[in-house]
Motif scaffolding. Structure first.
Motif, PDB file in Angstrom:
ATOM      1  N   PHE A 172       0.899   5.427   0.301  1.00  0.00           N
ATOM      2  CA  PHE A 172       0.235   6.689   0.619  1.00  0.00           C
ATOM      3  C   PHE A 172       1.079   7.793  -0.012  1.00  0.00           C
ATOM      4  CE2 PHE A 172      -0.429   4.211   4.731  1.00  0.00           C
ATOM      5  CZ  PHE A 172      -1.682   3.747   4.367  1.00  0.00           C
ATOM      6  N   GLU A 222      -2.040   6.440  11.131  1.00  0.00           N
ATOM      7  CA  GLU A 222      -3.031   5.440  11.542  1.00  0.00           C
ATOM      8  C   GLU A 222      -2.416   4.046  11.461  1.00  0.00           C
ATOM      9  OE1 GLU A 222      -7.671   4.274  11.395  1.00  0.00           O
ATOM     10  OE2 GLU A 222      -6.975   6.102  10.437  1.00  0.00           O
ATOM     11  N   MET A 223      -1.660   3.771  10.402  1.00  0.00           N
ATOM     12  CA  MET A 223      -1.040   2.451  10.273  1.00  0.00           C
ATOM     13  C   MET A 223       0.028   2.233  11.335  1.00  0.00           C
ATOM     14  SD  MET A 223      -2.756   0.871   8.082  1.00  0.00           S
ATOM     15  CE  MET A 223      -4.186   1.878   8.432  1.00  0.00           C
ATOM     16  N   HIS A 281     -12.890   6.178   6.595  1.00  0.00           N
ATOM     17  CA  HIS A 281     -12.567   5.093   7.529  1.00  0.00           C
ATOM     18  C   HIS A 281     -12.607   3.746   6.815  1.00  0.00           C
ATOM     19  CE1 HIS A 281     -12.531   7.786  10.929  1.00  0.00           C
ATOM     20  NE2 HIS A 281     -13.734   8.228  10.610  1.00  0.00           N
ATOM     21  N   CYS A 295       0.847  -1.183   0.000  1.00  0.00           N
ATOM     22  CA  CYS A 295       0.000   0.000   0.000  1.00  0.00           C
ATOM     23  C   CYS A 295       0.884   1.235   0.000  1.00  0.00           C
ATOM     24  CB  CYS A 295      -0.895  -0.004   1.239  1.00  0.00           C
ATOM     25  SG  CYS A 295      -1.958   1.437   1.353  1.00  0.00           S
ATOM     26  N   ARG A 307     -12.250   3.324   3.626  1.00  0.00           N
ATOM     27  CA  ARG A 307     -11.147   3.328   2.659  1.00  0.00           C
ATOM     28  C   ARG A 307      -9.877   2.788   3.307  1.00  0.00           C
ATOM     29  NH1 ARG A 307      -8.526   8.890   0.175  1.00  0.00           N
ATOM     30  NH2 ARG A 307      -8.249   8.154  -1.950  1.00  0.00           N
ATOM     31  N   LYS A 308      -9.508   3.332   4.470  1.00  0.00           N
ATOM     32  CA  LYS A 308      -8.278   2.899   5.137  1.00  0.00           C
ATOM     33  C   LYS A 308      -8.354   1.438   5.576  1.00  0.00           C
ATOM     34  CE  LYS A 308      -8.484   6.496   7.735  1.00  0.00           C
ATOM     35  NZ  LYS A 308      -8.284   7.468   8.808  1.00  0.00           N
ATOM     36  N   GLU A 326      -2.929   8.954   7.053  1.00  0.00           N
ATOM     37  CA  GLU A 326      -2.965   7.523   6.721  1.00  0.00           C
ATOM     38  C   GLU A 326      -1.744   6.813   7.302  1.00  0.00           C
ATOM     39  OE1 GLU A 326      -5.348   7.735   2.471  1.00  0.00           O
ATOM     40  OE2 GLU A 326      -3.225   8.261   2.531  1.00  0.00           O
ATOM     41  N   GLY A 368      -4.805   4.960  -3.089  1.00  0.00           N
ATOM     42  CA  GLY A 368      -6.050   5.678  -2.887  1.00  0.00           C
ATOM     43  C   GLY A 368      -6.973   5.839  -4.064  1.00  0.00           C
ATOM     44  N   PHE A 417       3.130  -0.999   4.174  1.00  0.00           N
ATOM     45  CA  PHE A 417       2.671   0.370   3.930  1.00  0.00           C
ATOM     46  C   PHE A 417       3.884   1.264   3.705  1.00  0.00           C
ATOM     47  CE2 PHE A 417      -0.144  -1.820   6.859  1.00  0.00           C
ATOM     48  CZ  PHE A 417      -1.348  -1.764   6.159  1.00  0.00           C
ATOM     49  N   MET A 472      -7.796  -0.612   2.446  1.00  0.00           N
ATOM     50  CA  MET A 472      -6.393  -0.555   2.030  1.00  0.00           C
ATOM     51  C   MET A 472      -5.536  -1.429   2.940  1.00  0.00           C
ATOM     52  SD  MET A 472      -6.193   3.516   1.150  1.00  0.00           S
ATOM     53  CE  MET A 472      -4.609   3.648   0.347  1.00  0.00           C
ATOM     54  N   ALA A 473      -5.799  -1.375   4.224  1.00  0.00           N
ATOM     55  CA  ALA A 473      -5.034  -2.194   5.173  1.00  0.00           C
ATOM     56  C   ALA A 473      -5.284  -3.676   4.955  1.00  0.00           C
ATOM     57  CB  ALA A 473      -5.390  -1.794   6.603  1.00  0.00           C
TER      58      ALA A 473
END
Length: 195
Positions: free
Chosen positions: A9, A118-119, A90, A7, A92-93, A115, A41, A103, A96-97
């Protein structure tokens, strides 16, 4: 570490230096050359569009995740291998995760920072054990790493958790770090209080 997908960002803007776009394109090509799926994204603008286009042009698989309200603003990419449309940021993330084994943050702005952290937070909480890394192009992320060090010095981040996000000056170094990553988050993220 076994990787099948990464992923990324990065900015929905291209930035002011041409090397940002060049790095995004090089990263996208590298993901494709490694036979990995690029998760991002879902936009067709800025560095997001550049990284996706480069991976696709190199024969790679690209999965985009975009909330419905951003489809028009970020101009959802029409040529992806797969586009997932969510109802919220929310979701979306979370998507993606769920679809990623690692990441990576390229240069970007508030959305990229949010983003990324958060990871890192999820890693600290043991919600995932995946690597989180920065492509620190021309020292772009030096101030952010200094802020993390300040958080450690001031007692807000455990020293044990310093390795939950790593910064790398080039793509070769970054990929080597992703493949050798071992999750080592402290069982407690708060310092022990005496008394």
């Amino acid at each position: 570490m076994e990787l099948e997908s990464i992923c990324v960002f990065c900015g929905a803007n291209p930035g002011v230096r041409p090397e940002y776009r060049a790095a995004a394109e090089a990263f996208g090509r590298r993901v494709a050359d490694e036979g990995l799926t690029l998760v991002y994204g879902g936009g067709n603008v800025g560095l997001m569009g550049a990284v996706a286009d480069a991976a696709l042009a190199a024969g790679g698989r690209v999965k985009g995740v975009i909330p419905g309200f951003l489809k028009d603003k970020e101009v959802a990419h029409g040529g992806l291998s797969e586009l997932i449309v969510t109802e919220s940021m929310h979701q979306r993330k979370a998507q993606m995760a769920a679809h990623s084994d690692a990441f990576v943050a390229l240069p970007g702005g508030f959305g990229t920072f949010e983003e990324l952290f958060e990871m890192v937070t999820w890693s600290q909480l043991h919600l995932h054990k995946k690597p989180v890394a920065l492509l620190n192009l021309n020292g772009f992320y030096d101030p952010l790493m200094a802020l993390i060090d300040k958080g450690i010095t001031e007692g807000f981040i455990r020293e044990d958790n310093r390795g939950l996000v790593t910064a790398h000056p080039d793509i070769d170094d970054l990929f080597a770090a992703l493949r050798t990553y071992h999750h080592r988050a402290a069982d407690r993220w708060l310092p022990t209080v005496a008394g």
